[in-house]
Motif scaffolding. Structure first.
Motif, PDB file in Angstrom:
ATOM      1  N   LYS A  84       6.220  54.665  22.200  1.00  0.00           N
ATOM      2  CA  LYS A  84       6.343  54.230  20.816  1.00  0.00           C
ATOM      3  C   LYS A  84       4.981  53.757  20.345  1.00  0.00           C
ATOM      4  CE  LYS A  84       8.652  50.961  17.772  1.00  0.00           C
ATOM      5  NZ  LYS A  84       9.660  49.930  17.634  1.00  0.00           N
ATOM      6  N   ASN A  85       4.569  54.135  19.148  1.00  0.00           N
ATOM      7  CA  ASN A  85       3.299  53.696  18.584  1.00  0.00           C
ATOM      8  C   ASN A  85       3.518  52.520  17.639  1.00  0.00           C
ATOM      9  OD1 ASN A  85       1.498  55.583  19.781  1.00  0.00           O
ATOM     10  ND2 ASN A  85       2.363  57.157  18.455  1.00  0.00           N
ATOM     11  N   PHE A  86       2.577  51.572  17.660  1.00  0.00           N
ATOM     12  CA  PHE A  86       2.601  50.402  16.788  1.00  0.00           C
ATOM     13  C   PHE A  86       1.334  50.412  15.954  1.00  0.00           C
ATOM     14  CE2 PHE A  86       5.221  49.263  20.398  1.00  0.00           C
ATOM     15  CZ  PHE A  86       6.295  48.594  19.823  1.00  0.00           C
ATOM     16  N   ASP A  87       1.367  49.736  14.829  1.00  0.00           N
ATOM     17  CA  ASP A  87       0.148  49.542  14.053  1.00  0.00           C
ATOM     18  C   ASP A  87      -0.824  48.700  14.873  1.00  0.00           C
ATOM     19  OD1 ASP A  87       1.304  50.845  11.868  1.00  0.00           O
ATOM     20  OD2 ASP A  87       2.083  48.972  11.026  1.00  0.00           O
ATOM     21  N   ALA A  88      -2.090  48.707  14.480  1.00  0.00           N
ATOM     22  CA  ALA A  88      -3.083  47.881  15.166  1.00  0.00           C
ATOM     23  C   ALA A  88      -2.707  46.408  15.027  1.00  0.00           C
ATOM     24  CB  ALA A  88      -4.464  48.128  14.569  1.00  0.00           C
ATOM     25  N   ARG A  89      -2.610  45.733  16.160  1.00  0.00           N
ATOM     26  CA  ARG A  89      -2.237  44.321  16.204  1.00  0.00           C
ATOM     27  C   ARG A  89      -3.041  43.641  17.302  1.00  0.00           C
ATOM     28  NH1 ARG A  89       4.315  44.781  15.498  1.00  0.00           N
ATOM     29  NH2 ARG A  89       4.216  46.181  13.730  1.00  0.00           N
TER      30      ARG A  89
END
Length: 185
Positions: A3-8
């Motif tokens: 799963k990909n997440f936004d930059a955090r």
């Protein structure tokens, strides 16, 4: 599947650093600083905003300490991160921390925190990060093994989990660095 997440700002492990300073009147302060770490083999970097009393103190005194929050002091360590000495002058008393004067620099050690890096300010980077040189490491005998070496299992430091906003206990040995990988040669 992934799963990909936004930059955090998710980085593991993220040590819970407690930064100690004296103000210009000699009053001690301690803050929880999640954004910082080792900068070079003998330097640390702290990412602190200019509004923190700690930042002002470091710039004035040119020195600071960095202790590692541990399991025994989770509540007090969290407290010094959510309460500012700009607003609460009795912050250390409420947290239950007791000041010990460093023999090496003009910054406080804390009796309850068993491992501390004592640092002199080297520079402030163009983006405002504070770079300090480690001039000494102070360790309470309670975290040393029979050979006089600091044991992570005795220190029992905590790490910040930025995804769940929780503190996690560190300490289990799972392998030998610079050795176990040799089995794949």
């Amino acid at each position: 599947m992934r799963k990909n997440f936004d930059a955090r700002p998710w980085f593991y492990p993220l040590p819970v650093l407690l930064v100690g300073t004296y103000d210009e009147s000699g009053n001690a302060d301690l803050m929880n600083a999640a954004w910082g770490g080792l900068y070079d083999e003998n330097k640390v970097v702290l990412c602190l905003s200019v509004g923190h009393k700690t930042t002002k103190n470091i710039l004035a005194k040119k020195s600071f300490t960095v202790s590692f929050a541990d399991v025994k002091n989770v509540v007090a360590s969290d407290y010094v991160g959510i309460v500012s000495a700009n607003n609460e002058p009795k912050k250390l008393q409420k947290a239950g921390f007791h000041v010990i004067k460093s023999e090496k620099i003009d910054a406080p050690l804390f009796e309850e925190l068993p491992m501390t890096l004592e640092c002199k300010l080297l520079k402030v980077t163009e983006d405002g990060n504070l770079i300090g040189e480690i001039v000494s490491i102070s360790a309470d005998e309670s975290i040393l093994n029979e050979d006089g070496i600091i044991e992570l299992e005795k220190l029992c430091p905590i790490s910040f989990d930025p995804i769940r906003n929780v503190y996690v206990k560190m300490g289990d040995i799972v392998g030998k660095a610079f050795a176990d990988g040799a089995a794949l040669k």
